[in-house]
Design an enzyme around this catalytic site. Structure first.
Site, PDB file in Angstrom:
ATOM      1  N   PRO A 236       7.457  10.291  -4.715  1.00 31.42           N
ATOM      2  CA  PRO A 236       8.322  10.035  -5.945  1.00 31.42           C
ATOM      3  C   PRO A 236       7.441  10.230  -7.087  1.00 31.42           C
ATOM      4  CG  PRO A 236       7.206   7.909  -5.057  1.00 31.42           C
ATOM      5  CD  PRO A 236       6.851   9.334  -3.999  1.00 31.42           C
ATOM      6  N   ASP A 416       2.059   9.981  -8.852  1.00 28.86           N
ATOM      7  CA  ASP A 416       2.817   9.346  -7.624  1.00 28.86           C
ATOM      8  C   ASP A 416       3.100   8.110  -8.093  1.00 28.86           C
ATOM      9  OD1 ASP A 416       3.369   8.423  -4.913  1.00 28.86           O
ATOM     10  OD2 ASP A 416       1.923   9.823  -3.956  1.00 28.86           O
ATOM     11  N   HIS A 417       4.310   7.709  -8.078  1.00 27.95           N
ATOM     12  CA  HIS A 417       4.794   6.380  -8.241  1.00 27.95           C
ATOM     13  C   HIS A 417       4.152   5.166  -7.163  1.00 27.95           C
ATOM     14  CE1 HIS A 417       6.752   2.928 -10.207  1.00 27.95           C
ATOM     15  NE2 HIS A 417       7.409   3.772 -10.824  1.00 27.95           N
ATOM     16  N   ARG A 418       3.986   5.542  -5.935  1.00 25.75           N
ATOM     17  CA  ARG A 418       3.289   4.861  -5.033  1.00 25.75           C
ATOM     18  C   ARG A 418       2.087   4.554  -5.288  1.00 25.75           C
ATOM     19  NH1 ARG A 418       4.304   8.826  -0.039  1.00 25.75           N
ATOM     20  NH2 ARG A 418       3.181  10.022  -1.606  1.00 25.75           N
ATOM     21  N   ILE A 419       1.089   5.202  -5.910  1.00 27.14           N
ATOM     22  CA  ILE A 419      -0.159   4.928  -6.468  1.00 27.14           C
ATOM     23  C   ILE A 419      -0.085   4.334  -8.023  1.00 27.14           C
ATOM     24  CG2 ILE A 419      -2.590   5.690  -6.967  1.00 27.14           C
ATOM     25  CD1 ILE A 419      -1.662   7.833  -4.586  1.00 27.14           C
TER      26      ILE A 419
END
Length: 444
Positions: A236, A416-419
């Site tokens: 994402p 990376d929106h997960r990080i």
């Protein structure tokens, strides 16, 4: 019999292609002897045998196999009994046997296939049959472009064919494919006006586009295409952009030019960006991390990858390779500049090694030298982010109730929106901007 399997020559390697066997089926091999030239997703390497005995080749030249698959066996020297040998391996590119030795060894039992300073030694059987002398890199380019090495004159030591000879031959008219050969199998071009080409609508559409040529991607290009598609499909992405006042960096570089000695490397603006990123990564550890299997892996070393574009020949197109500046936050700006230059040179001459392409924790991609103002690069998985760098240019800027001409540069951070969440990424990008706008710390 001892098995030899497709080795893992880089951290991202999943499969490799057998380019050339450097020994023939049935020959005796020693431990540490150069055995086979393998094309990986990052470079062409020569793998050294970790076995000793009689070689039995199982994988043919041109075959692509997954890491761990069997490529050869070695009969232990002095073992009792005879063995049935597999058929001899397919002939090498020039129809002869073992190839020339490659350069010095790098860690991991592999050496890069590259141009060298002297003629390659040739085994006696090959020499007797008049084997064409050519460097591994020249052979690979010739194979990819369909060039017969027998018809080329070598400019290297001892008449050896090198990369420059193959590239020069590409410019010769006799190597330009005729229109009929350029079209891909099955491609249809419309005939003269008013005559419908066979095949109905699809043929009409093909004819409207003119003749169609299909170009097969190299293994490196295929890997890049796959990894970038996976990145956009599974990560994402979101992007942040800032304008950086580069006036002090411009002044710093001018001063470094003034005091530099003869032949000394002058840091570029990209070198300054790499150093600024490295210092900011140390202060923002989540930006220096990776996402794997639902977990964030924080890395202790700050290794900044620098994207380098290579020029392709003809329709083949170039590739994008990312060598790594290791422990960049600990290195002086001049050291980063020298290392970045050397890495880029090795990428472009094909001598870069997998260890130099591995271990990156963050990537910088710069298109400013092409006049690009800003762009958004695709994250290099599994890294947390990538920084895109635009051109440094003089722009009117409002300052102290007046308009001044200042040098500015656009930075775009894809995350990376997960990080990284928006605020974390913004603080990281702000830190990079602050370092560039007050670059005294970069010169230390």
């Amino acid at each position: 019999m001892a098995d030899i399997v497709m080795p893992r020559l880089s951290d991202t390697m999943e499969e490799g292609t057998i380019l050339r066997w450097l020994l023939r089926d049935g020959e005796e091999i020693r431990r540490g002897q150069e055995l086979v030239e393998i094309e990986t997703d990052k470079a062409t390497m020569v793998y050294e045998s970790d076995q000793q005995g009689t070689l039995e080749i199982l994988a043919q030249e041109g075959q692509t196999l997954a890491v761990g698959e069997l490529i050869a066996r070695v009969g232990v020297a002095g073992a009792d009994g005879a063995r049935e040998r597999a058929p001899a391996s397919a002939a090498s590119v020039d129809g002869e046997g073992p190839a020339a030795a490659a350069p010095a060894t790098v860690p991991g039992g592999a050496v890069p296939a590259r141009e060298d300073s002297g003629p390659a030694p040739v085994s006696p059987p090959a020499a007797e049959r008049g084997r064409v002398k050519a460097s591994p890199l020249a052979r690979r380019i010739a194979r990819e472009r369909g060039i017969d090495l027998d018809g080329l004159a070598g400019s290297g030591p001892g008449g050896r064919i090198v990369k420059a000879d193959v590239q020069a031959s590409l410019q010769a008219p006799e190597h330009a494919p005729p229109p009929s050969a350029a079209a891909a199998p099955g491609a249809t071009a419309a005939g003269t006006a008013g005559v419908e080409a066979p095949g109905g609508l699809s043929a009409q559409l093909a004819g409207a586009k003119g003749e169609t040529t299909e170009v097969e991607l190299s293994r490196t290009q295929q890997t890049i295409a796959r990894r970038m598609a996976e990145s956009k499909a599974t990560i994402p992405h979101f992007a942040l952009e800032v304008e950086v006042d580069m006036e002090e960096c411009v002044e710093l570089r001018a001063e470094l030019k003034r005091v530099a000695g003869e032949g000394e490397t002058i840091p570029t603006y990209n070198d300054m960006v790499v150093k600024a990123c490295a210092l900011a990564l140390r202060a923002h550890p989540r930006a220096n991390s990776s996402y794997r299997d639902g977990r964030v892996q924080l890395h202790s070393r700050v290794n900044v990858g620098v994207a380098v574009a290579t020029e392709g020949q003809g329709l083949q197109g170039g590739t994008l390779i990312v060598p790594t500046v290791f422990d960049a936050e600990r290195k002086a700006l001049g050291e980063i500049a020298r290392e970045a230059r050397a890495l880029a040179a090795r990428v472009r001459d094909g001598s870069i090694t997998p260890p130099e392409l591995s271990g990156g924790t963050f990537t910088v991609s710069n298109l400013g030298m092409f006049g690009v103002r800003s762009f958004t690069a695709i994250i290099n998985p599994p890294q947390a982010a990538i920084l895109s760098v635009g051109i440094v240019r003089a722009m009117p800027v409002a300052r102290d109730r007046g308009i001044l001409l200042r040098h500015t540069m656009s930075l775009t951070l894809a995350c990376d929106h997960r990080i990284l969440y928006g605020a974390d990424a913004a603080r990281f990008l702000e830190h990079i901007r602050d370092l560039l706008e007050r670059p005294a710390a970069l010169a230390l």
